[in-house]
Design a protein around this motif. Structure first.
Motif, PDB file in Angstrom:
ATOM      1  N   UNK A 175      13.828   5.684   2.581  1.00 57.55           N
ATOM      2  CA  UNK A 175      13.954   7.127   2.346  1.00 57.55           C
ATOM      3  C   UNK A 175      13.256   7.562   1.059  1.00 57.55           C
ATOM      4  N   UNK A 176      13.361   6.763   0.003  1.00 55.67           N
ATOM      5  CA  UNK A 176      12.732   7.139  -1.258  1.00 55.67           C
ATOM      6  C   UNK A 176      12.112   5.909  -1.912  1.00 55.67           C
ATOM      7  N   UNK A 177      11.586   6.085  -3.109  1.00 54.48           N
ATOM      8  CA  UNK A 177      10.866   5.007  -3.783  1.00 54.48           C
ATOM      9  C   UNK A 177      11.712   4.278  -4.825  1.00 54.48           C
ATOM     10  N   UNK A 178      13.037   4.345  -4.741  1.00 49.38           N
ATOM     11  CA  UNK A 178      13.872   3.677  -5.736  1.00 49.38           C
ATOM     12  C   UNK A 178      13.694   2.163  -5.628  1.00 49.38           C
TER      13      UNK A 178
ATOM     14  N   UNK B 120       0.825  -1.207   0.000  1.00 50.01           N
ATOM     15  CA  UNK B 120       0.000   0.000   0.000  1.00 50.01           C
ATOM     16  C   UNK B 120       0.863   1.264   0.000  1.00 50.01           C
ATOM     17  N   UNK B 121       2.110   1.160   0.394  1.00 50.41           N
ATOM     18  CA  UNK B 121       2.991   2.330   0.477  1.00 50.41           C
ATOM     19  C   UNK B 121       3.886   2.508  -0.741  1.00 50.41           C
ATOM     20  N   UNK B 122       4.225   1.406  -1.400  1.00 53.10           N
ATOM     21  CA  UNK B 122       5.231   1.462  -2.453  1.00 53.10           C
ATOM     22  C   UNK B 122       4.756   0.741  -3.703  1.00 53.10           C
ATOM     23  N   UNK B 123       5.513   0.902  -4.774  1.00 59.21           N
ATOM     24  CA  UNK B 123       5.210   0.241  -6.036  1.00 59.21           C
ATOM     25  C   UNK B 123       5.224  -1.271  -5.823  1.00 59.21           C
ATOM     26  N   UNK B 124       4.131  -1.921  -6.189  1.00 58.77           N
ATOM     27  CA  UNK B 124       3.952  -3.354  -5.926  1.00 58.77           C
ATOM     28  C   UNK B 124       5.055  -4.206  -6.549  1.00 58.77           C
ATOM     29  N   UNK B 125       5.471  -3.890  -7.761  1.00 60.05           N
ATOM     30  CA  UNK B 125       6.493  -4.708  -8.421  1.00 60.05           C
ATOM     31  C   UNK B 125       7.834  -4.631  -7.689  1.00 60.05           C
ATOM     32  N   UNK B 126       8.162  -3.482  -7.134  1.00 59.33           N
ATOM     33  CA  UNK B 126       9.407  -3.340  -6.384  1.00 59.33           C
ATOM     34  C   UNK B 126       9.349  -4.160  -5.089  1.00 59.33           C
TER      35      UNK B 126
END
Length: 193
Positions: A99-102, A32-38
């Motif tokens: 820290x970020x969405x990388x 729910x917080x980040x890109x699912x594939x990552x």
């Protein structure tokens, strides 16, 4: 050669045992917080490592006399069934936010979360038992990793909807019954030999 029967049995047992686990909830929170594939990339890599370790441990057990292996796996399956039936409900685990969405930060967070949370977990022990029971590491490993990846995908993408429709207690009871059946069957084979 891969046995579809062994793969299917392992998939079913591991899938049902992992559904009520805290990692499904952790996957849901990360998803729910980040890109699912990552998130899935990190979680899938951690589960693959856990399955490899479990299958290796189970394969070592096949070097023991078969009657002893059946007795050991039977007792461990019965213990796993008892753990599922008598475990207390756990709340959501707090997840540190990268820290970020990388890709590397998000997948790394998912990898580390699962690596730590699942080490020595019931499904890892079950996978080792199944590897010892069937003496077919490739089929057991494939069934276990597909089951764990499926639960992770469900948790990341649609866990919230599933948990609203299917009571967690019912899923846990079904998994416990399957493990109980495998435990009794293994013990029967140990004394019938």
């Amino acid at each position: 050669m891969i046995s579809l029967t062994v793969t299917a049995v392992v998939f079913g047992v591991v899938f049902l045992a992992e559904l009520p686990d805290k990692t499904a909830l952790a996957g849901l929170v990360l998803g729910t917080r980040y890109r699912a594939s990552y998130v899935f990339a990190g979680v899938a890599a951690a589960f693959a490592l856990h399955v490899a370790l479990a299958v290796a441990a189970g394969s070592v057990l096949t070097l023991l006399p078969q009657q002893l292996v059946h007795a050991l796996t039977g007792v461990l399956f019965l213990g796993g069934a008892a753990m599922l039936l008598f475990k207390k409900d756990e709340g959501e685990e707090e997840v540190r936010k990268p820290e970020n969405q990388s890709f590397w930060k998000v997948s790394g967070a998912g990898f580390m979360l699962i690596l730590v949370a699942e080490f020595g977990d019931l499904t890892q022990i079950m996978t080792a038992n199944l590897a010892a029971r069937y003496d077919d590491p490739l089929s057991v490993g494939l069934g276990a990793v597909l089951a764990l990846w499926s639960v992770a995908a469900l948790g990341i993408i649609g866990g919230k909807a599933l948990m609203k429709r299917v009571p967690l207690k019912l899923i846990t009871q079904i998994a416990a019954l399957l493990m109980l059946g495998l435990g009794v069957w293994s013990l029967w084979e140990a004394i019938a030999v």
